[in-house]
Design an enzyme around this catalytic site. Structure first.
Site, PDB file in Angstrom:
ATOM      1  N   PRO A 172     -17.630  60.578  80.469  1.00 52.77           N
ATOM      2  CA  PRO A 172     -17.570  60.945  79.052  1.00 52.77           C
ATOM      3  C   PRO A 172     -16.504  62.014  78.802  1.00 52.77           C
ATOM      4  O   PRO A 172     -16.371  62.969  79.559  1.00 52.77           O
ATOM      5  CB  PRO A 172     -18.974  61.512  78.774  1.00 52.77           C
ATOM      6  CG  PRO A 172     -19.845  60.972  79.854  1.00 52.77           C
ATOM      7  CD  PRO A 172     -18.958  60.846  81.048  1.00 52.77           C
ATOM      8  N   ILE A 173     -15.743  61.782  77.747  1.00 53.32           N
ATOM      9  CA  ILE A 173     -14.746  62.766  77.296  1.00 53.32           C
ATOM     10  C   ILE A 173     -15.172  63.205  75.909  1.00 53.32           C
ATOM     11  O   ILE A 173     -15.351  62.381  75.014  1.00 53.32           O
ATOM     12  CB  ILE A 173     -13.345  62.153  77.282  1.00 53.32           C
ATOM     13  CG1 ILE A 173     -12.934  61.870  78.722  1.00 53.32           C
ATOM     14  CG2 ILE A 173     -12.344  63.095  76.618  1.00 53.32           C
ATOM     15  CD1 ILE A 173     -11.724  60.987  78.840  1.00 53.32           C
TER      16      ILE A 173
END
Lengths: 62, 62, 62, 62, 62, 62
Positions: C2-3
């Protein structure tokens, strides 16, 4: 830790995306001096009805 | 008025997204002192052929 | 992987940002089942003249 | 060269997107003094299970 | 019309940014078959107190 | 709940940003049928050395 987001029209092949990620990663590591492992790339694809340029949707341009 | 964009691989269940939005909102209100109502979260899901790491597409990594 | 991108008004202390990154990372790993190491968070700070809500700049709201 | 990203819930018609791109482009050229040709707009559509507000997914709100 | 957003730590020289834009543009035109003129790149620079990895701010990592 | 991100070159006055937020909000509410209160706009300003077009930095173009 460069994070790259690329928005482009949909329709590129897996082969083209593979080349894109490889070449853009190399371009970044060569120019800003960071290891390959630090580069993350997100590709986002748009339909031609979701891109506007000069006030017109791409789908309406010829 | 924090606005949060989360890019992650596709495949999470509705239950996981529900937990994600609840917990991330709590984490933000506790740490930067703003009301729950001020937090907006956008979840964006990627196919494994649209994420690159270290020059390789996720779909090509094992 | 996840960013997370968080846009919020400027003015938070280092201490608040430290708590934000720690707590949001925990919130994500607990809800979508990924290792801590996979979570990247970008904080972006805005001046009140760069945020608009309901047609008005934040700097003009009381 | 303003680049505009608009995130909104899915379900708008082609007609609405056409109006959106035309009117937002005009709004920008009138206010910041740039030619129409310089404005690019990306529309991103979200499912109601990918938007969170106040700790709840949109799909769970009434 | 690829639009590229690159988030990275601040501190790169003008020379490095010049190389970055030139090389990334070439990498894109070669891999997805579009003219150079169609590529726009936005560089965003972060302070080390605005990047988090694995639950810790970059400024706190050694 | 449209969320709008506008990236543009720095140098616009407060007056121009005020007009931008007012007019873009109106443009959106008119075209996609949502209340003014639902529209959030984030303005991001770039230095000319952080924008690339056709392989060249804006700062190097005449």
């Amino acid at each position: 830790m460069p994070i790259v987001q690329i928005d482009m029209l949909e329709g590129r092949s897996l082969e083209q995306k593979r080349a894109l990620v490889e070449k853009v990663t190399d371009a970044i590591t060569e120019s800003v001096n960071c290891p390959k492992e630090a580069v993350t790339i997100i590709i986002r694809e748009m339909a031609t009805q979701n891109l506007g340029k000069a006030g017109k949707l791409k789908v309406d341009q010829k």
